[in-house]
Design an enzyme around this catalytic site. Structure first.
Site, PDB file in Angstrom:
ATOM      1  N   GLU A  41      21.023  78.818  25.803  1.00 65.18           N
ATOM      2  CA  GLU A  41      22.020  78.125  24.995  1.00 65.18           C
ATOM      3  C   GLU A  41      21.822  78.448  23.513  1.00 65.18           C
ATOM      4  OE1 GLU A  41      23.487  73.480  24.261  1.00 65.18           O
ATOM      5  OE2 GLU A  41      21.534  73.907  25.157  1.00 65.18           O
ATOM      6  N   LYS A 116      30.860  74.399  26.413  1.00 66.48           N
ATOM      7  CA  LYS A 116      30.047  73.314  26.969  1.00 66.48           C
ATOM      8  C   LYS A 116      30.901  72.064  27.132  1.00 66.48           C
ATOM      9  CE  LYS A 116      25.544  71.085  26.168  1.00 66.48           C
ATOM     10  NZ  LYS A 116      24.356  71.062  25.272  1.00 66.48           N
ATOM     11  N   CYS A 152      23.527  73.865  29.591  1.00 62.69           N
ATOM     12  CA  CYS A 152      22.530  72.802  29.482  1.00 62.69           C
ATOM     13  C   CYS A 152      22.974  71.478  30.102  1.00 62.69           C
ATOM     14  CB  CYS A 152      22.115  72.620  28.024  1.00 62.69           C
ATOM     15  SG  CYS A 152      20.469  71.856  27.842  1.00 62.69           S
ATOM     16  N   LYS A 195       8.577  67.265  32.529  1.00 51.98           N
ATOM     17  CA  LYS A 195      10.003  67.610  32.581  1.00 51.98           C
ATOM     18  C   LYS A 195      10.292  68.896  33.343  1.00 51.98           C
ATOM     19  CE  LYS A 195      14.097  67.666  29.607  1.00 51.98           C
ATOM     20  NZ  LYS A 195      14.577  67.603  28.203  1.00 51.98           N
ATOM     21  N   GLY A 307     -14.837  63.489  14.465  1.00 52.05           N
ATOM     22  CA  GLY A 307     -14.184  62.665  15.472  1.00 52.05           C
ATOM     23  C   GLY A 307     -13.415  63.505  16.471  1.00 52.05           C
TER      24      GLY A 307
END
Length: 569
Positions: A41, A116, A152, A195, A307
């Site tokens: 895209e 789209k 998408c 995901k 740390g």
């Protein structure tokens, strides 16, 4: 028909550079016998271009670059390129001036545009700011094969999978009705933990439901706070993976469509990640690498406190840019423990990075002397503690400015959430590497690192109590709940949107929950001034977080009243 998937890493706004990347992929695709090449895209301009789309000269240059690319592409190769196209009806209909588009290029010409249809406006997305939604079902015919085109979000509206519809249209269903042979999707889908596998499951459901082979082409790379994992793939009609590209790297893979079977043949399938830690590690390394390179930084600097947070950031930076390009700065105060210095030096030695030690005791005394009259009669407190952090922040910024380094901030998500960080101190920097990584995840990442390679994180860093060391004997748990408790509350509050009642019902002390919620609200002004942080979760303190600073929303008491009366919202 052989289809090539170009998983490219575009730089936003680099039109000629992105076109060259597409051209290189096209030449490789021809060498592999491909007839069709897919790109992500908005591959020509990079995603997300945001307000560059409001610049007429940018839009004109994109159109010119697209026409030139069409002429430069190899003959007999059809290419789908992500771009924008003008909405010529906008002036009369009142619509947005652009379409988020895919252009079909073949034999030197722009053959067709596809628009789209579903425009997301949630989280980091704001596409209705720029684009008009397409109304037509998109497809084209190539060598007697009917190919459906989606972009998408067009894939993310299967009401059977989600249990609801977010948009009126379902472009996959519409293409199935038209009887296309297979569907292609050009995506720029930002990464978050888990995901990639979720996308795969979602599209498997649609492939099986509509008996449609699907090719998913995703952008890869880091663009500001957003990370794109790639992991492009092809599914057959049974929802089986026929092709899978590597994650977090540029890749070109091919899959063959068997016309008699109307399905894809098995091709190369990249290995899956062993754990979330491995996936997150790859994402963060790519994010640092791309942010530095795309912003034209070649070296980075960070404070090494001894740390675990700075240890993880230093390790990520070394993997991303090379040990010769990382400088760790130790800035001990009179309150710093001996092990903080020795642990930081051992880490640097393990990584092979350069270090510089800049004691800040004299600078602290100078500040104390300057403020002595004004602060007379008051007790030592946060103001004095924070001066130490701000001294360190100034020193790091001076180094960054002097040598042209990128300063990496080392604060984690737990600290950012509750404001356990100092403005113009440890929050200084050009990139907050682990700002979306909770403290407990920081520990799990470091343990994973040590178990999958020669241990780089010193054992003492993993086992000692976290401390900012701004006063004698200080540890984080003097001011915060244990991180296991804090992170669970934050997960429920920020990610799961749970009410106070729900969080308390999960076993948390109402007083602690009350305090955490108030800390999160009070820290909003700090987060607004923080550097961009790499996004790895579905709810990060970045472009998708839109909370007011000046606010007096106090749901805590009303929630407690509901709890006491047995009700919850």
């Amino acid at each position: 028909m052989k289809i090539a998937i170009a998983q490219i890493n575009p730089i936003i706004g680099d039109l000629s550079g992105n076109a060259e990347k597409i051209l290189v992929m096209a030449q490789q695709a021809v060498e592999q016998g491909a007839r069709l090449l897919l790109t992500p895209e908005l591959s020509l301009c990079g995603y997300p271009p945001r307000d560059l789309l409001l610049n007429p000269s940018f839009l004109k240059a994109m159109t010119g670059t697209l026409h030139q690319l069409a002429q430069d592409l190899p003959a007999n190769l059809a290419v789908l390129v992500g771009t924008v196209d003008a909405n010529h009806q906008a002036s009369t209909t009142g619509g947005k001036p652009l379409f988020n588009s895919t252009a079909l290029l073949e034999n030197g010409k722009i053959k067709q545009y596809f628009y789209k249809r579903l425009l997301p406006t949630y989280d980091v997305f704001d596409e209705q700011r720029y684009f008009e939604a397409g109304q037509e079902t998109n497809y084209f015919v190539l060598d007697n094969v009917k190919i459906g085109v989606t972009i998408c979000e067009d894939l993310w509206n299967d009401e059977e999978f989600w249990g609801k519809r977010t948009y009126i249209a379902n472009p996959i269903a519409d293409l199935a009705i038209l009887g296309v042979d297979f569907i292609v999707n050009l995506s720029a889908s930002p990464y978050s933990v888990g995901k990639p596998s979720f996308r795969e499951e979602m599209l498997k459901h649609s492939a099986v439901r509509f008996q449609q082979p699907v090719i998913y082409t995703n952008q890869v790379g880091g663009n500001d706070d957003l990370l794109f994992d790639g992991r492009s793939f092809a599914l057959n009609r049974q929802g089986e993976v026929m092709c899978l590209a590597n994650g977090f790297t540029t890749d070109l893979v091919t899959v063959e469509f068997e016309e008699t079977q109307r399905d894809f043949r098995l091709s190369s399938v990249a290995p899956v990640y062993e754990s979330e830690e491995e996936e997150i590690w790859q994402a963060l390394v790519l994010g640092v690498k791309d942010y530095a390179q795309k912003c034209r930084f070649y070296k980075v600097v960070l404070g090494l406190s001894g740390g675990i947070d700075s240890a993880l950031v230093a390790t990520i930076a070394t993997a991303a840019l090379g040990k010769e390009n990382v400088l760790g700065v130790l800035m001990p105060s009179p309150y710093s423990s001996d092990h903080s210095i020795s642990d930081a030096l051992q880490l640097a030695d393990n990584l092979g990075i350069k270090t510089q030690i800049l004691p800040i005791g004299e600078l602290m005394q100078s500040f104390d002397n300057s403020l002595a009259g004004l602060f007379a009669g008051t007790e030592f407190g946060l103001a004095e503690e924070n001066i130490q952090s701000r001294i360190r922040g100034n020193l790091l910024m001076a180094i960054a400015n002097k040598f042209g380094y990128l300063l990496l901030s080392t604060g984690n998500k737990s600290e950012m959430a509750v404001g356990y960080c100092t403005l113009y101190g440890d929050m200084n920097g050009g990139l907050a590497v682990i700002a979306d990584v909770p403290k407990t995840r920081v520990y799990s990442l470091c343990k994973w690192l040590n178990s999958h390679q020669s241990p780089v994180i010193p054992e003492n860093i993993l086992t000692k109590a976290p401390s900012a060391e701004l006063k004698p004997g200080q540890v984080d748990q003097d001011s915060l709940p244990p991180y296991e408790i804090l992170d669970d509350i934050l997960q429920r509050l920020i990610h799961d949107h749970q009410s106070v009642g729900q969080i308390v019902a999960a076993g948390h002390d109402p007083t602690v929950v009350d305090r955490v919620i108030q800390m999160v609200a009070r820290a909003e002004f700090k987060r607004r001034q923080a550097p961009p942080g790499l996004k790895i979760t579905d709810r990060a303190f970045g472009t998708g977080w839109r909370m007011p600073i000046a606010s007096n929303w106090s749901a805590i008491k009303s929630n407690y009243q509901k709890i006491e009366s047995g009700h919850d919202d």
